[in-house]
Design a protein around this motif. Sequence first.
Motif, mmCIF file in Angstrom:
data_model
loop_
_atom_site.group_PDB
_atom_site.id
_atom_site.type_symbol
_atom_site.label_atom_id
_atom_site.label_comp_id
_atom_site.label_asym_id
_atom_site.label_seq_id
_atom_site.Cartn_x
_atom_site.Cartn_y
_atom_site.Cartn_z
ATOM 1 N N ARG A 6 0.827 -0.841 -0.637
ATOM 2 C CA ARG A 6 -0.300 0.042 0.124
ATOM 3 C C ARG A 6 0.621 1.679 -0.482
ATOM 4 N N THR A 7 2.099 1.231 0.650
ATOM 5 C CA THR A 7 3.612 2.596 0.467
ATOM 6 C C THR A 7 4.536 2.072 0.468
ATOM 7 N N LEU A 8 4.856 3.303 -0.420
ATOM 8 C CA LEU A 8 6.138 3.503 -0.329
ATOM 9 C C LEU A 8 6.725 4.624 0.239
ATOM 10 N N MET A 9 7.618 3.930 0.896
ATOM 11 C CA MET A 9 8.553 5.072 1.950
ATOM 12 C C MET A 9 9.863 5.520 1.577
ATOM 13 N N VAL A 10 10.651 7.485 1.715
ATOM 14 C CA VAL A 10 11.212 7.149 1.250
ATOM 15 C C VAL A 10 12.196 7.231 2.839
ATOM 16 N N LEU A 11 13.288 7.101 3.098
ATOM 17 C CA LEU A 11 14.217 7.117 4.661
ATOM 18 C C LEU A 11 14.980 7.642 4.068
ATOM 19 N N ALA A 12 15.208 9.449 5.048
ATOM 20 C CA ALA A 12 15.910 10.118 4.622
ATOM 21 C C ALA A 12 16.873 11.173 5.820
ATOM 22 N N TRP A 13 17.907 11.720 5.656
ATOM 23 C CA TRP A 13 18.660 12.186 6.687
ATOM 24 C C TRP A 13 17.769 13.335 6.744
ATOM 25 N N CYS A 14 17.822 13.666 7.322
ATOM 26 C CA CYS A 14 17.097 15.721 7.582
ATOM 27 C C CYS A 14 18.713 16.902 7.997
ATOM 28 N N CYS A 15 19.083 16.757 6.914
ATOM 29 C CA CYS A 15 20.612 18.188 7.820
ATOM 30 C C CYS A 15 19.900 19.072 8.698
ATOM 31 N N LEU A 16 18.624 19.456 8.424
ATOM 32 C CA LEU A 16 17.615 21.107 9.791
ATOM 33 C C LEU A 16 17.311 20.038 11.084
ATOM 34 N N TRP A 20 16.823 10.981 11.617
ATOM 35 C CA TRP A 20 16.744 10.846 10.373
ATOM 36 C C TRP A 20 14.825 11.045 10.443
ATOM 37 N N ARG A 21 14.199 11.409 8.468
ATOM 38 C CA ARG A 21 12.469 11.215 8.656
ATOM 39 C C ARG A 21 12.209 10.056 7.310
ATOM 40 N N HIS A 22 10.738 10.340 7.586
ATOM 41 C CA HIS A 22 10.083 9.042 7.182
ATOM 42 C C HIS A 22 9.485 10.130 6.331
ATOM 43 N N PHE A 23 9.349 9.938 5.003
ATOM 44 C CA PHE A 23 8.709 10.519 4.009
ATOM 45 C C PHE A 23 7.631 9.239 2.576
#
Length: 59
Positions: A6-16, A20-23
């Motif tokens: 049902r979903t596609l998620m992107v894991l990313a490091w948030c410099c701000l 870690w953030r999930h989108f």
Amino acid sequence: MSYSDRTLMVLAWCCLRQDWRHFHAAGIEAAGLNGRSFRPRRVGLLREYMSMRRMSGTG
């Protein structure tokens, strides 16, 4: 990236936020390059993330 039926998620490091953030990929309207690279740090960052998940019991 991770995905399920049902979903596609992107894991990313948030410099701000320095965390870690999930989108949800469907919610990303635009992306751009800023000239910075994570290549030297990406393995260490991913190991840190996996360790954090194991310690929290979610990985």
